[in-house]
Scaffold this active site. Structure first.
Site, PDB file in Angstrom:
ATOM      1  NE  ARG A 111      67.836  77.798  98.324  1.00  0.00           N
ATOM      2  CZ  ARG A 111      67.739  79.127  98.415  1.00  0.00           C
ATOM      3  NH1 ARG A 111      68.168  79.752  99.481  1.00  0.00           N
ATOM      4  NH2 ARG A 111      67.210  79.833  97.432  1.00  0.00           N
ATOM      5  CG  ASP A 164      70.264  80.758  96.545  1.00  0.00           C
ATOM      6  OD1 ASP A 164      70.175  81.705  97.360  1.00  0.00           O
ATOM      7  OD2 ASP A 164      69.870  80.828  95.371  1.00  0.00           O
ATOM      8  CD  GLU A 193      66.992  87.994 104.891  1.00  0.00           C
ATOM      9  OE1 GLU A 193      66.809  86.762 104.822  1.00  0.00           O
ATOM     10  OE2 GLU A 193      66.636  88.789 104.013  1.00  0.00           O
ATOM     11  CE  LYS A 213      62.863  78.759  96.877  1.00  0.00           C
ATOM     12  NZ  LYS A 213      63.381  78.185  95.626  1.00  0.00           N
ATOM     13  N   GLY A 214      66.322  81.489 102.177  1.00  0.00           N
ATOM     14  CA  GLY A 214      67.641  81.457 102.796  1.00  0.00           C
ATOM     15  C   GLY A 214      67.671  81.264 104.301  1.00  0.00           C
ATOM     16  CG  PHE A 228      77.925  85.576  96.052  1.00  0.00           C
ATOM     17  CD1 PHE A 228      76.991  86.604  96.015  1.00  0.00           C
ATOM     18  CD2 PHE A 228      77.486  84.269  95.949  1.00  0.00           C
ATOM     19  CE1 PHE A 228      75.638  86.332  95.866  1.00  0.00           C
ATOM     20  CE2 PHE A 228      76.125  83.986  95.799  1.00  0.00           C
ATOM     21  CZ  PHE A 228      75.202  85.016  95.757  1.00  0.00           C
ATOM     22  CG  ASP A 264      74.619  92.283  99.729  1.00  0.00           C
ATOM     23  OD1 ASP A 264      75.765  92.550 100.106  1.00  0.00           O
ATOM     24  OD2 ASP A 264      74.308  92.194  98.533  1.00  0.00           O
TER      25      ASP A 264
HETATM   26  P1  IMP Z   1      69.884  92.861 100.170  1.00  0.00           P
HETATM   27  O1  IMP Z   1      68.508  93.330  99.804  1.00  0.00           O
HETATM   28  O2  IMP Z   1      70.916  93.384  99.216  1.00  0.00           O
HETATM   29  O3  IMP Z   1      70.267  93.129 101.607  1.00  0.00           O
HETATM   30  O4  IMP Z   1      69.896  91.310  99.900  1.00  0.00           O
HETATM   31  C1  IMP Z   1      69.558  90.400 100.835  1.00  0.00           C
HETATM   32  C2  IMP Z   1      69.397  89.051 100.206  1.00  0.00           C
HETATM   33  O5  IMP Z   1      70.320  88.858  99.130  1.00  0.00           O
HETATM   34  C3  IMP Z   1      69.715  87.960 101.213  1.00  0.00           C
HETATM   35  O6  IMP Z   1      68.565  87.582 101.911  1.00  0.00           O
HETATM   36  C4  IMP Z   1      70.236  86.869 100.318  1.00  0.00           C
HETATM   37  O7  IMP Z   1      69.146  86.098  99.860  1.00  0.00           O
HETATM   38  C5  IMP Z   1      70.863  87.574  99.150  1.00  0.00           C
HETATM   39  N1  IMP Z   1      72.344  87.671  99.307  1.00  0.00           N
HETATM   40  C6  IMP Z   1      73.066  88.739  99.702  1.00  0.00           C
HETATM   41  N2  IMP Z   1      74.377  88.460  99.751  1.00  0.00           N
HETATM   42  C7  IMP Z   1      74.485  87.171  99.394  1.00  0.00           C
HETATM   43  C8  IMP Z   1      75.610  86.266  99.278  1.00  0.00           C
HETATM   44  O8  IMP Z   1      76.787  86.586  99.525  1.00  0.00           O
HETATM   45  N3  IMP Z   1      75.298  84.997  98.903  1.00  0.00           N
HETATM   46  C9  IMP Z   1      74.018  84.593  98.633  1.00  0.00           C
HETATM   47  N4  IMP Z   1      72.959  85.386  98.738  1.00  0.00           N
HETATM   48  C10 IMP Z   1      73.184  86.663  99.113  1.00  0.00           C
HETATM   49 MG    MG Z   2      67.251  85.954 101.615  1.00  0.00          MG
END
Ligand code: IMP
Ligand code: MG
Length: 175
Positions: free
Chosen positions: A165, A159, A99, A43-44, A152, A103
């Site tokens: 959000r 969220d 996106e 949803k982000g 974070f 992360d």
């Molecule tokens: P990844 O697979 O580790 O790259 O994670 C990506 C997803 O993790 C993003 O689309 C976010 O939904 C969530 N995410 C990563 N870092 C944060 C943060 O600092 N706050 C909130 N959600 C995060």
């Molecule tokens: Mg996301």
């Protein structure tokens, strides 16, 4: 302000400046394309995509995918599950994934591999935020809004346990 919010990292003005800048780059790169499809990752990316698409003056269609990566924890499991797949066929189409934040990169790695197997004409990624220090895989992000430190963050669609959000800015929360 909510007491869990430690610090505002990016103001609403800074975000909107950046969104316009990204839209300008995308518009220039895709000016010859008449069948661009933006794919938002739910949803982000919801708010970012809504703002971004209104700044791009090109014919386009949009679609969404929902994947699970974090559940309610703040650490990526590396396990990605598709909760909602595309409605649109993307074979032979120009695809831009939108996106919220990259992360570890594991979610996008899975998504780009998955979408590439459907043989689009092109596949690029646009992320508002990037935490490069956290990357656990080889992933190319074509358009990045801001590189941010390993904290974070929440707000502007993003969220913590489904909350925050609706904040118009991006903030660091106490972990
Ligand atoms: P990844 O697979 O580790 O790259 O994670 C990506 C997803 O993790 C993003 O689309 C976010 O939904 C969530 N995410 C990563 N870092 C944060 C943060 O600092 N706050 C909130 N959600 C995060
Ligand atoms: Mg996301």
């Amino acid at each position: 302000m909510d007491k869990q919010i430690e610090e505002i990292l990016l103001t609403s003005e800074e975000i909107h400046e950046k969104v316009k800048e990204l839209a300008g780059l995308i518009q220039k790169d895709y000016e010859e394309v008449d069948d661009l499809i933006l794919i938002g990752v739910l949803k982000g990316a919801n708010i970012f995509m809504g703002d971004l698409m209104r700044e791009i003056e090109l014919p386009m269609r949009i679609d969404f995918m929902a994947v699970s990566s974090y559940g309610h924890s703040t650490e990526s499991s590396g396990v990605v599950r598709i909760l909602k797949d595309l409605d649109i066929e993307i074979e032979g189409k120009h695809i831009l994934i939108i996106e919220d934040i990259v992360d570890t990169g594991l979610t996008l790695k899975y998504l780009t591999d998955n979408l590439r197997s459907r043989v689009p004409a092109s596949l690029k990624v646009c992320a508002l935020l990037d935490k490069p220090s956290r990357r656990k895989c080889d992933l190319m992000v074509d358009y990045v809004g801001f590189e941010i430190p390993d904290r974070f963050i929440v707000g502007y669609g993003i969220d913590y346990a489904e909350k925050f959000r609706n904040l118009p800015y991006i903030a660091i929360i106490a972990e």
